[in-house]
Design a protein around this motif. Structure first.
Motif, PDB file in Angstrom:
ATOM      1  N   THR A 114       1.038  -0.920   0.304  1.00  0.00           N
ATOM      2  CA  THR A 114      -0.312  -0.039  -0.011  1.00  0.00           C
ATOM      3  C   THR A 114       1.101   1.444  -0.077  1.00  0.00           C
ATOM      4  O   THR A 114       0.138   2.336  -0.308  1.00  0.00           O
ATOM      5  CB  THR A 114      -0.733  -0.080   1.432  1.00  0.00           C
ATOM      6  OG1 THR A 114      -0.095  -0.261   2.437  1.00  0.00           O
ATOM      7  CG2 THR A 114      -2.232  -0.181   0.972  1.00  0.00           C
ATOM      8  N   ILE A 115       2.385   1.754   0.609  1.00  0.00           N
ATOM      9  CA  ILE A 115       2.797   2.127   0.489  1.00  0.00           C
ATOM     10  C   ILE A 115       3.710   2.434  -1.307  1.00  0.00           C
ATOM     11  O   ILE A 115       3.975   3.680  -1.323  1.00  0.00           O
ATOM     12  CB  ILE A 115       4.008   2.372   1.724  1.00  0.00           C
ATOM     13  CG1 ILE A 115       3.795   2.479   2.678  1.00  0.00           C
ATOM     14  CG2 ILE A 115       4.764   3.292   1.105  1.00  0.00           C
ATOM     15  CD1 ILE A 115       3.914   1.842   4.313  1.00  0.00           C
ATOM     16  N   ILE A 116       3.565   1.573  -1.872  1.00  0.00           N
ATOM     17  CA  ILE A 116       4.341   1.807  -2.922  1.00  0.00           C
ATOM     18  C   ILE A 116       4.315   2.940  -3.994  1.00  0.00           C
ATOM     19  O   ILE A 116       4.757   3.948  -4.475  1.00  0.00           O
ATOM     20  CB  ILE A 116       4.511   0.935  -4.074  1.00  0.00           C
ATOM     21  CG1 ILE A 116       4.677  -0.581  -2.487  1.00  0.00           C
ATOM     22  CG2 ILE A 116       5.274   0.637  -5.107  1.00  0.00           C
ATOM     23  CD1 ILE A 116       6.902  -0.908  -2.280  1.00  0.00           C
ATOM     24  N   PRO A 117       2.718   3.431  -4.322  1.00  0.00           N
ATOM     25  CA  PRO A 117       2.126   4.030  -5.242  1.00  0.00           C
ATOM     26  C   PRO A 117       3.129   5.135  -4.170  1.00  0.00           C
ATOM     27  O   PRO A 117       3.100   6.573  -5.213  1.00  0.00           O
ATOM     28  CB  PRO A 117       0.725   4.190  -5.007  1.00  0.00           C
ATOM     29  CG  PRO A 117       0.683   2.651  -4.864  1.00  0.00           C
ATOM     30  CD  PRO A 117       1.778   2.313  -3.891  1.00  0.00           C
ATOM     31  N   ALA A 118       2.838   5.853  -3.117  1.00  0.00           N
ATOM     32  CA  ALA A 118       3.335   6.917  -2.126  1.00  0.00           C
ATOM     33  C   ALA A 118       4.965   7.375  -2.713  1.00  0.00           C
ATOM     34  O   ALA A 118       4.747   8.894  -2.947  1.00  0.00           O
ATOM     35  CB  ALA A 118       2.789   6.634  -0.753  1.00  0.00           C
ATOM     36  N   LEU A 119       5.435   5.850  -2.090  1.00  0.00           N
ATOM     37  CA  LEU A 119       6.701   6.911  -2.489  1.00  0.00           C
ATOM     38  C   LEU A 119       7.092   6.434  -4.128  1.00  0.00           C
ATOM     39  O   LEU A 119       7.895   7.623  -4.073  1.00  0.00           O
ATOM     40  CB  LEU A 119       7.774   5.054  -2.018  1.00  0.00           C
ATOM     41  CG  LEU A 119       7.346   4.556  -1.113  1.00  0.00           C
ATOM     42  CD1 LEU A 119       7.844   3.118  -0.329  1.00  0.00           C
ATOM     43  CD2 LEU A 119       8.422   5.736   0.344  1.00  0.00           C
ATOM     44  N   ASP A 120       6.057   6.035  -5.220  1.00  0.00           N
ATOM     45  CA  ASP A 120       6.471   6.179  -6.671  1.00  0.00           C
ATOM     46  C   ASP A 120       6.166   8.041  -6.987  1.00  0.00           C
ATOM     47  O   ASP A 120       7.410   8.524  -7.583  1.00  0.00           O
ATOM     48  CB  ASP A 120       5.568   5.620  -7.777  1.00  0.00           C
ATOM     49  CG  ASP A 120       6.424   3.739  -7.571  1.00  0.00           C
ATOM     50  OD1 ASP A 120       7.672   3.838  -7.016  1.00  0.00           O
ATOM     51  OD2 ASP A 120       5.675   3.488  -7.744  1.00  0.00           O
ATOM     52  N   GLU A 121       5.080   8.502  -6.552  1.00  0.00           N
ATOM     53  CA  GLU A 121       4.123   9.498  -6.048  1.00  0.00           C
ATOM     54  C   GLU A 121       5.947  10.499  -6.043  1.00  0.00           C
ATOM     55  O   GLU A 121       5.999  11.558  -5.848  1.00  0.00           O
ATOM     56  CB  GLU A 121       3.087  10.050  -5.209  1.00  0.00           C
ATOM     57  CG  GLU A 121       2.711  10.848  -5.964  1.00  0.00           C
ATOM     58  CD  GLU A 121       1.449  11.597  -4.989  1.00  0.00           C
ATOM     59  OE1 GLU A 121       1.422  10.998  -3.670  1.00  0.00           O
ATOM     60  OE2 GLU A 121       1.181  12.151  -4.482  1.00  0.00           O
ATOM     61  N   LEU A 122       6.099  10.312  -4.027  1.00  0.00           N
ATOM     62  CA  LEU A 122       7.231  10.950  -3.799  1.00  0.00           C
ATOM     63  C   LEU A 122       8.628  10.935  -4.595  1.00  0.00           C
ATOM     64  O   LEU A 122       9.736  12.177  -4.787  1.00  0.00           O
ATOM     65  CB  LEU A 122       8.283  10.513  -2.378  1.00  0.00           C
ATOM     66  CG  LEU A 122       9.018  11.140  -1.608  1.00  0.00           C
ATOM     67  CD1 LEU A 122       8.080  12.478  -1.139  1.00  0.00           C
ATOM     68  CD2 LEU A 122       9.078  10.103  -0.803  1.00  0.00           C
ATOM     69  N   GLU A 123       8.665   9.754  -5.459  1.00  0.00           N
ATOM     70  CA  GLU A 123      10.139   9.625  -5.826  1.00  0.00           C
ATOM     71  C   GLU A 123      10.680  10.441  -7.392  1.00  0.00           C
ATOM     72  O   GLU A 123      10.989  11.550  -7.723  1.00  0.00           O
ATOM     73  CB  GLU A 123      10.222   8.055  -6.469  1.00  0.00           C
ATOM     74  CG  GLU A 123      11.252   7.926  -6.813  1.00  0.00           C
ATOM     75  CD  GLU A 123      11.955   6.921  -7.387  1.00  0.00           C
ATOM     76  OE1 GLU A 123      11.144   5.983  -7.326  1.00  0.00           O
ATOM     77  OE2 GLU A 123      13.060   6.505  -8.056  1.00  0.00           O
ATOM     78  N   ALA A 124       8.847  10.577  -8.307  1.00  0.00           N
ATOM     79  CA  ALA A 124       8.861  11.046  -9.253  1.00  0.00           C
ATOM     80  C   ALA A 124       8.437  13.310  -8.536  1.00  0.00           C
ATOM     81  O   ALA A 124       8.935  13.734  -9.338  1.00  0.00           O
ATOM     82  CB  ALA A 124       7.245  11.546  -9.533  1.00  0.00           C
ATOM     83  N   ALA A 125       8.084  13.680  -7.732  1.00  0.00           N
ATOM     84  CA  ALA A 125       7.848  15.120  -7.315  1.00  0.00           C
ATOM     85  C   ALA A 125       9.371  15.119  -6.714  1.00  0.00           C
ATOM     86  O   ALA A 125      10.034  16.404  -7.055  1.00  0.00           O
ATOM     87  CB  ALA A 125       6.735  14.933  -6.231  1.00  0.00           C
ATOM     88  N   TYR A 126      10.000  14.456  -6.257  1.00  0.00           N
ATOM     89  CA  TYR A 126      11.654  14.906  -5.564  1.00  0.00           C
ATOM     90  C   TYR A 126      12.380  15.244  -7.011  1.00  0.00           C
ATOM     91  O   TYR A 126      13.101  16.111  -7.509  1.00  0.00           O
ATOM     92  CB  TYR A 126      11.824  13.547  -5.031  1.00  0.00           C
ATOM     93  CG  TYR A 126      13.700  14.128  -4.495  1.00  0.00           C
ATOM     94  CD1 TYR A 126      13.838  15.480  -4.334  1.00  0.00           C
ATOM     95  CD2 TYR A 126      14.593  13.946  -4.957  1.00  0.00           C
ATOM     96  CE1 TYR A 126      14.896  16.112  -3.493  1.00  0.00           C
ATOM     97  CE2 TYR A 126      15.891  14.204  -3.826  1.00  0.00           C
ATOM     98  CZ  TYR A 126      16.525  15.277  -3.805  1.00  0.00           C
ATOM     99  OH  TYR A 126      17.653  15.552  -3.627  1.00  0.00           O
ATOM    100  N   ALA A 127      11.987  14.508  -8.257  1.00  0.00           N
ATOM    101  CA  ALA A 127      12.967  14.508  -8.991  1.00  0.00           C
ATOM    102  C   ALA A 127      12.809  15.921  -9.979  1.00  0.00           C
ATOM    103  O   ALA A 127      13.424  16.508 -10.830  1.00  0.00           O
ATOM    104  CB  ALA A 127      12.754  13.124 -10.341  1.00  0.00           C
ATOM    105  N   GLU A 128      11.396  16.268  -9.579  1.00  0.00           N
ATOM    106  CA  GLU A 128      10.646  17.429 -10.634  1.00  0.00           C
ATOM    107  C   GLU A 128      11.556  18.179  -9.966  1.00  0.00           C
ATOM    108  O   GLU A 128      11.609  19.189 -10.959  1.00  0.00           O
ATOM    109  CB  GLU A 128       9.682  16.983 -10.744  1.00  0.00           C
ATOM    110  CG  GLU A 128       8.840  18.216 -11.325  1.00  0.00           C
ATOM    111  CD  GLU A 128       7.221  18.483 -11.053  1.00  0.00           C
ATOM    112  OE1 GLU A 128       5.976  18.555 -12.452  1.00  0.00           O
ATOM    113  OE2 GLU A 128       7.404  18.679 -10.378  1.00  0.00           O
TER     114      GLU A 128
END
Ligand SMILES: *Cc1c(COP(=O)(O)O)cnc(C)c1O
Length: 407
Positions: A31-45
């Motif tokens: 359940t946390i994976i999508p949140a980590l993906d979202e965080l990773e993408a936002a951080y890269a951006e």
């Protein structure tokens, strides 16, 4: 200095799955994976956006008080009669420690992601105070999980957090300390992931946290590398920092990673000594510390044969944690960094020596790094330079030290 304090280099580790060699990764509920993906993408951006760097750099200058200076510890160096000891003064950053660097970075990122509810966990309260401070500045809602044992031990920080507008949520499970507070914070995140940003305090946890926290702390080394060359005309023979989760150390080390002649030395909490098993020296006591998984990442973990997490001890709350950031495990394996320890007693001695000889009362965590400098300096030539990260100031530790020096 430029505005681009944050150092990101695509050739750097971690790899795209968040691994530093065999350490790191993501060991979390589905359940946390999508949140980590979202965080990773936002951080890269955010990292690719000069406006983000400008905003962070502006706050670092006008709010945190960066760049923090480097001080030559002249009397201490001369008394020891060896290497010249220089101190990177993170104790002079607003709130008195390096933790604000990360809290501001992640806070700005949360805001950018439109998440206005921030959760954090804290042991000694230092990360809680750093986070509550940054959230007050940024106008974000802040909830801090804290074990009830720690709440009792750290009253002034609990009061500070409340004063800064944060809610402190008592955790009564397990040993009622930091690792239980982390479990509760993770549980909250799973439940409220849509609205909530989990602001993690050290270079730990599932990818992308170890990288992100390192990047936000890398301002320490980026400044220090330039400053030490201006002051001394050379690079240091060694950089020394204490290692709890490892954020101040990796923040210093990162800028020096390609300087082959600069040794990187991490100092863990030796507590009452390795024989006593009452310590947090994850890299020193390989009888009870080995690769394992804790709080979403693979690193060295202090555990018994059944994989039960061991109780740790240190006079300094900030170093009292059974695991260590995965990048440190990797740097150690590569032999790029070397890890040693200082006992409670050595740290207390260094705490007093630095106070008397330099007029600087260090945090007990930082005193572990100073203790290593005191051991090493006399063995080194006078023209060599030791750069010590003074991660925080010691005002928060006076009660502890008064108690210990009394008996
Ligand atoms: C929290 C803390 C530490 C330990 O955390 P790291 O992530 O290892 O840096 C060290 N020094 C001070 C002053 C702290 O508050």
């Amino acid at each position: 200095m430029t505005d681009m304090y944050i150092q990101t280099d695509l050739s750097d580790l971690p790899d795209e799955r968040g691994y530093f060699g065999e350490f790191g990764g993501r060991f979390v509920p589905e359940t946390i994976i999508p949140a980590l993906d979202e965080l990773e993408a936002a951080y890269a951006e955010a990292m690719a956006d000069p406006a983000f760097h400008r905003e962070l750099s502006h706050l670092q200058r006008t709010y945190t008080g960066r760049p923090t200076p480097i001080s030559y510890a002249r009397r201490l160096s001369e008394a020891l009669g060896g290497a010249r000891i220089y101190l990177k003064r993170e104790d002079l950053a607003h709130t008195g420690a390096h933790k604000i660097n990360n809290a501001l970075g992640q806070g700005l990122l949360a805001k950018r992601m439109g998440k206005r509810r921030i959760i954090a966990e804290t042991g000694a309260g230092q990360h809680g105070v750093g986070t509550a401070t940054a959230m007050a500045l940024l106008g974000l809602e802040c909830h801090v999980y804290m074990g009830t044992v720690d709440i009792r031990r750290q009253q002034p920080n609990v009061f500070r957090m409340k004063l800064l507008g944060a809610e402190v949520i008592p955790v009564t499970s397990g040993s009622r300390t930091l690792k239980d507070a982390i479990n509760e914070a993770m549980r909250d995140w799973v439940t409220n992931v849509e609205t909530t940003f989990y602001l993690l305090g050290s270079a730990l946890g599932p990818h992308p946290y170890p990288k992100m926290v390192r990047d936000f702390q890398s301002v320490i080394g980026a400044e220090a590398r330039e400053q030490i060359q201006t002051l001394t005309g050379q690079l240091p023979e060694a950089c020394i920092a204490c290692v709890g989760g490892g954020s101040n150390a990796i923040g210093l080390f990162h800028a020096f990673r390609d300087d082959e002649n600069t040794e990187l030395i991490g100092v863990e909490a030796g507590g009452r000594g390795i024989e006593s098993s009452e310590h947090a020296a994850r890299f020193a006591d390989l009888d009870i510390s080995r690769p394992g998984i804790l709080h979403g990442t693979r690193s060295f973990v202090m555990q018994n044969e059944d994989g039960q997490i061991m109780k740790t001890h240190s006079v300094s709350a900030g170093l009292d944690y059974p695991s260590v950031g995965p990048e440190h495990a990797h740097l150690r394996q590569l032999e790029r960094a070397y890890y040693t320890m200082a006992t409670d007693e050595e740290a207390l001695e260094a705490f007093q020596v630095l106070s008397k000889m330099e007029g600087i009362i260090p945090a007990l965590e930082s005193a572990h790094a100073v203790a290593e400098a005191i051991k090493r300096a006399p063995t080194m030539p006078r023209d060599s330079v030791l750069l010590v990260n003074l991660s925080g100031r010691g005002d928060k530790d006076l009660d502890t030290v008064i108690g210990l020096l009394d008996d």
